[in-house]
Design an enzyme around this catalytic site. Structure first.
Site, short mmCIF file in Angstrom:
data_model
loop_
_atom_site.label_atom_id
_atom_site.label_comp_id
_atom_site.label_asym_id
_atom_site.label_seq_id
_atom_site.Cartn_x
_atom_site.Cartn_y
_atom_site.Cartn_z
CG HIS A 1 -2.44 0.63 1.06
ND1 HIS A 1 -2.66 1.82 1.43
CD2 HIS A 1 -3.47 0.30 0.33
CE1 HIS A 1 -3.84 2.23 1.00
NE2 HIS A 1 -4.40 1.10 0.52
CG HIS B 1 -6.58 -0.73 -7.80
ND1 HIS B 1 -7.28 0.37 -7.42
CD2 HIS B 1 -6.11 -1.16 -6.36
CE1 HIS B 1 -7.21 0.83 -6.10
NE2 HIS B 1 -6.57 -0.09 -5.48
#
Length: 385
Positions: A188, A288
């Protein structure tokens, strides 16, 4: 194509954190898109209002020319806000074209290369008990792959205790499921370069499916040091917004899986180009998608025609979706049903899903003001979320 003239554009800001666009044509055909930056929905909405004069009166059939005008016509190009606005518009235009011609979007893109798409979804990565509980729940829902955060807030150089803690959750999953469950780990962008190799050392024994965003995209130049260090596939790209953003990492061969977001990277038109670029470098694509049903449907249309698409993220049940989930706004939720780890090829025209506009109007009355949290380390210094 006068009957496809764009007459009306409407926006719906709905919970949990989404923005939908509805484009209506003269003949009554409606297209849906999902133009949003998480935490910046109002900013993207303002951008769409600025782009509206380039759309009203145009035929929705001219998808490519409209894309070029929206991207190039403002002189300043790219970035998350403009590209997310273009993404939602582009999705809606493909939806209209597919409905007008009565075929799914993937037929307009050359036809499907597969009859189903492998899926994964998110589970928590902070508490060992929650990890096992959520993984079992996802397996029961039909998934054979999951992704979790590898770490919480991290210092630029963290303690050995913090490093050791990172591997514990994937260790538990490996012990519980063996290799029957694929496990992706999302760094992340929370981890800075000094820590990445140490974390990889801890994770390698548990053989993750991939490591996502090992560093922030603005530090992609450091991927060359990481890529040569590990055999674990490296994935990145959710914060990259056009083929020009992806060009560098593709040329330098420092990534195994790219992850453009269909609501951020220029929509179906641009991600189709990005996927084809990646194929030329023998690099996989796994779009994504932590967003809503329109973004997911758009990603799947891209997956269905891309031979290098390997797996698709779904936000079903993700922790952001409090009160509303992706199927709540869909009249045909069976289209997004996961069966034995896969979603089947769509049959309906356009994007393949039907939006429940009554539910959308109900959600619009609630709206949202979602913003990502601000994290700090123990010394008070900002920590990447």
């Amino acid at each position: 194509m006068d009957q496809l003239k764009i007459e009306k554009i409407e926006l719906f800001k709905v919970p949990p954190r989404w923005l939908f666009i509805k484009i209506t044509t003269k003949c009554g055909i409606i297209g849906w898109g999902e133009p949003v930056v998480e935490g910046k929905a109002d900013t993207v909405a303002a951008c769409i209002k600025e782009l509206e004069p380039y759309l009203i009166g145009r035929t929705a059939n001219n998808i490519e020319d409209i894309w070029q005008i929206l991207y190039r016509g403002g002189f300043y190009r790219g970035g998350p806000i403009l590209m997310s606005a273009i993404s939602g518009i582009d999705q809606a235009l493909w939806d209209i074209k597919g409905k007008f011609l009565n075929v799914p979007v993937y037929e307009l893109l050359g036809g499907a290369v597969r009859h189903k798409m492998k899926m994964y979804c998110w589970i928590g990565g902070d508490n060992p008990d929650v990890v096992l509980e959520q993984a079992h729940a996802k397996v029961m829902q039909g998934y054979k792959a999951v992704k979790m955060n590898a770490t919480g807030a991290m210092d630029w150089v963290s303690s050995l205790k913090d490093i050791k803690k990172v591997a514990n959750n994937i260790k538990l999953l490996r012990e519980e499921f063996g290799h029957d469950l694929d496990i992706g780990l999302d760094f992340h962008g929370r981890v800075h370069k000094p820590m990445v190799k140490r974390l990889i050392d801890e994770l390698e024994p548990y053989e993750p499916m991939f490591i996502e965003e090992p560093v922030l995209s603005e530090n992609n130049d450091t991927l060359k040091h990481i890529y040569s260090y590990t055999s674990i596939p490296i994935a990145t790209g959710e914060r990259m917004f056009s083929r020009w953003d992806f060009k560098g990492i593709l040329n330098h061969g420092v990534v195994d899986i790219i992850q453009p977001d269909l609501s951020h990277a220029g929509g179906i038109s641009e991600v189709r180009r990005i996927a084809t670029m990646a194929e030329a470098y023998d690099i996989a694509i796994a779009p994504h998608c932590p967003l809503g049903p329109i973004s997911l449907a758009s990603a799947l249309q891209l997956d269905f025609v891309s031979s290098n698409a390997v797996i698709q993220e779904s936000s079903l049940g993700i922790h952001y979706n409090k009160g509303y989930d992706i199927l709540d706004y869909v009249l045909n939720p069976e289209a997004l049903e996961v069966e034995n780890g896969y979603i089947k090829l769509f049959e309906k025209p356009g994007l393949g899903i039907e939006i429940n506009e009554e539910k959308l109007k109900e959600g619009q009355k609630i709206g949202h003001n979602w913003a990502n949290p601000i994290w700090r380390n123990q010394d008070g210094n900002f920590a990447e979320w």
